[in-house]
Write a protein that holds these residues in place. Sequence first.
Motif, PDB file in Angstrom:
ATOM      1  N   GLY A  13       0.805  -1.214   0.000  1.00 48.11           N
ATOM      2  CA  GLY A  13       0.000   0.000   0.000  1.00 48.11           C
ATOM      3  C   GLY A  13       0.837   1.262   0.000  1.00 48.11           C
ATOM      4  O   GLY A  13       0.513   2.234  -0.703  1.00 48.11           O
ATOM      5  N   ARG A  14       1.902   1.271   0.765  1.00 47.74           N
ATOM      6  CA  ARG A  14       2.785   2.452   0.794  1.00 47.74           C
ATOM      7  C   ARG A  14       3.442   2.670  -0.572  1.00 47.74           C
ATOM      8  O   ARG A  14       3.589   3.812  -1.019  1.00 47.74           O
ATOM      9  CB  ARG A  14       3.854   2.289   1.884  1.00 47.74           C
ATOM     10  CG  ARG A  14       3.304   2.422   3.296  1.00 47.74           C
ATOM     11  CD  ARG A  14       4.419   2.616   4.313  1.00 47.74           C
ATOM     12  NE  ARG A  14       5.341   1.484   4.356  1.00 47.74           N
ATOM     13  CZ  ARG A  14       5.222   0.453   5.179  1.00 47.74           C
ATOM     14  NH1 ARG A  14       4.212   0.402   6.026  1.00 47.74           N
ATOM     15  NH2 ARG A  14       6.103  -0.531   5.171  1.00 47.74           N
ATOM     16  N   ARG A  19       3.746   5.759  -5.713  1.00 49.36           N
ATOM     17  CA  ARG A  19       3.692   5.797  -7.176  1.00 49.36           C
ATOM     18  C   ARG A  19       2.554   6.684  -7.657  1.00 49.36           C
ATOM     19  O   ARG A  19       2.692   7.428  -8.641  1.00 49.36           O
ATOM     20  CB  ARG A  19       3.534   4.377  -7.728  1.00 49.36           C
ATOM     21  CG  ARG A  19       4.794   3.547  -7.555  1.00 49.36           C
ATOM     22  CD  ARG A  19       4.627   2.133  -8.101  1.00 49.36           C
ATOM     23  NE  ARG A  19       5.868   1.385  -7.899  1.00 49.36           N
ATOM     24  CZ  ARG A  19       6.903   1.424  -8.701  1.00 49.36           C
ATOM     25  NH1 ARG A  19       6.849   2.185  -9.790  1.00 49.36           N
ATOM     26  NH2 ARG A  19       7.997   0.738  -8.448  1.00 49.36           N
ATOM     27  N   ALA A  20       1.421   6.598  -6.997  1.00 43.80           N
ATOM     28  CA  ALA A  20       0.281   7.413  -7.405  1.00 43.80           C
ATOM     29  C   ALA A  20       0.563   8.905  -7.224  1.00 43.80           C
ATOM     30  O   ALA A  20       0.247   9.723  -8.100  1.00 43.80           O
ATOM     31  CB  ALA A  20      -0.959   7.016  -6.610  1.00 43.80           C
ATOM     32  N   ILE A  98     -11.905  -1.673  -9.606  1.00 42.78           N
ATOM     33  CA  ILE A  98     -11.179  -1.961  -8.370  1.00 42.78           C
ATOM     34  C   ILE A  98     -10.015  -2.896  -8.682  1.00 42.78           C
ATOM     35  O   ILE A  98     -10.162  -3.877  -9.410  1.00 42.78           O
ATOM     36  CB  ILE A  98     -12.090  -2.575  -7.275  1.00 42.78           C
ATOM     37  CG1 ILE A  98     -11.273  -2.909  -6.009  1.00 42.78           C
ATOM     38  CG2 ILE A  98     -12.871  -3.776  -7.792  1.00 42.78           C
ATOM     39  CD1 ILE A  98     -12.111  -3.273  -4.804  1.00 42.78           C
ATOM     40  N   ILE A  99      -8.856  -2.566  -8.140  1.00 46.65           N
ATOM     41  CA  ILE A  99      -7.637  -3.367  -8.288  1.00 46.65           C
ATOM     42  C   ILE A  99      -7.172  -3.729  -6.886  1.00 46.65           C
ATOM     43  O   ILE A  99      -6.991  -2.849  -6.042  1.00 46.65           O
ATOM     44  CB  ILE A  99      -6.546  -2.569  -9.017  1.00 46.65           C
ATOM     45  CG1 ILE A  99      -7.033  -2.157 -10.416  1.00 46.65           C
ATOM     46  CG2 ILE A  99      -5.259  -3.383  -9.123  1.00 46.65           C
ATOM     47  CD1 ILE A  99      -6.404  -0.902 -10.930  1.00 46.65           C
ATOM     48  N   THR A 100      -7.015  -4.996  -6.618  1.00 45.57           N
ATOM     49  CA  THR A 100      -6.661  -5.427  -5.275  1.00 45.57           C
ATOM     50  C   THR A 100      -5.413  -6.303  -5.289  1.00 45.57           C
ATOM     51  O   THR A 100      -5.046  -6.881  -6.305  1.00 45.57           O
ATOM     52  CB  THR A 100      -7.814  -6.219  -4.615  1.00 45.57           C
ATOM     53  OG1 THR A 100      -7.836  -7.562  -5.103  1.00 45.57           O
ATOM     54  CG2 THR A 100      -9.161  -5.566  -4.898  1.00 45.57           C
ATOM     55  N   ILE A 101      -4.788  -6.405  -4.117  1.00 46.68           N
ATOM     56  CA  ILE A 101      -3.638  -7.294  -3.925  1.00 46.68           C
ATOM     57  C   ILE A 101      -4.124  -8.552  -3.218  1.00 46.68           C
ATOM     58  O   ILE A 101      -4.694  -8.476  -2.123  1.00 46.68           O
ATOM     59  CB  ILE A 101      -2.536  -6.622  -3.092  1.00 46.68           C
ATOM     60  CG1 ILE A 101      -2.135  -5.280  -3.697  1.00 46.68           C
ATOM     61  CG2 ILE A 101      -1.325  -7.550  -2.978  1.00 46.68           C
ATOM     62  CD1 ILE A 101      -1.585  -5.348  -5.103  1.00 46.68           C
ATOM     63  N   THR A 184       5.625  -5.714  -7.395  1.00 50.70           N
ATOM     64  CA  THR A 184       4.198  -6.001  -7.260  1.00 50.70           C
ATOM     65  C   THR A 184       3.383  -4.718  -7.318  1.00 50.70           C
ATOM     66  O   THR A 184       2.361  -4.644  -8.010  1.00 50.70           O
ATOM     67  CB  THR A 184       3.921  -6.741  -5.940  1.00 50.70           C
ATOM     68  OG1 THR A 184       4.631  -7.984  -5.931  1.00 50.70           O
ATOM     69  CG2 THR A 184       2.440  -6.995  -5.745  1.00 50.70           C
ATOM     70  N   ALA A 185       3.838  -3.705  -6.597  1.00 44.81           N
ATOM     71  CA  ALA A 185       3.128  -2.420  -6.589  1.00 44.81           C
ATOM     72  C   ALA A 185       3.131  -1.786  -7.976  1.00 44.81           C
ATOM     73  O   ALA A 185       2.126  -1.210  -8.408  1.00 44.81           O
ATOM     74  CB  ALA A 185       3.757  -1.477  -5.573  1.00 44.81           C
TER      75      ALA A 185
END
Length: 206
Positions: A13-14, A19-20, A98-101, A184-185
């Motif tokens: 998440g961080r 990146r965003a 929605i994009i999830t891990i 992954t991020a």
Amino acid sequence: MKLCLLGGTGRVGRELAARALAAGHEINLLARDPQRIALAGENLHSYTGSACDPNALLSVMKGADTVLSALGTDGGSVLSESAPLIVSAMREAGIERIITIGTAGILNSRTEPGLLRYQSSESRRTLTRAAEEHHAFYRTLSDSGLAWTIVCPTYLPDGEYTGVYRAERDYLPADGVQISVPDTAEFAFRQIDSLQYVGARVGLAY
């Protein structure tokens, strides 16, 4: 673009938040403890609350175009409890994407067709509770009618960014062993502007 980020204080998440922000996106970030948010900026708006709180979800999703979720199992049932609430809040907010891990455990088994990896001999884990939580989240999304993508990394050390990895729809790439948090991020972040894997789980590995 305005993004809603759930689970933004965790490892992936961080990275997603960083990146965003670097790409100029605006972020609404929901966290139970905002003091754990390691980033700051005029485009980052923090909201205090739980992903299991319908009111908190509606607040953080207001005006967002896409939801990113890096929620983990957290030793409990947050994924299975939050999944229907997230879907409901997205519908009310008018958000489709929605994009999830997730986890490689919910990918299809290559050796035992009809089973997921965590249900088959491919899994080396003796405890399946975390995978069952991710499976519950997957089932809810797959029945939602939303434009969802679940990014499913295998073993996930912090590692370094390489930008070189393999992705496969619904399966773990053959002989995949690990992939770093930054890679992954990056892959998850790139799905914001891609429809390639809508309605799919995506296995990630080197």
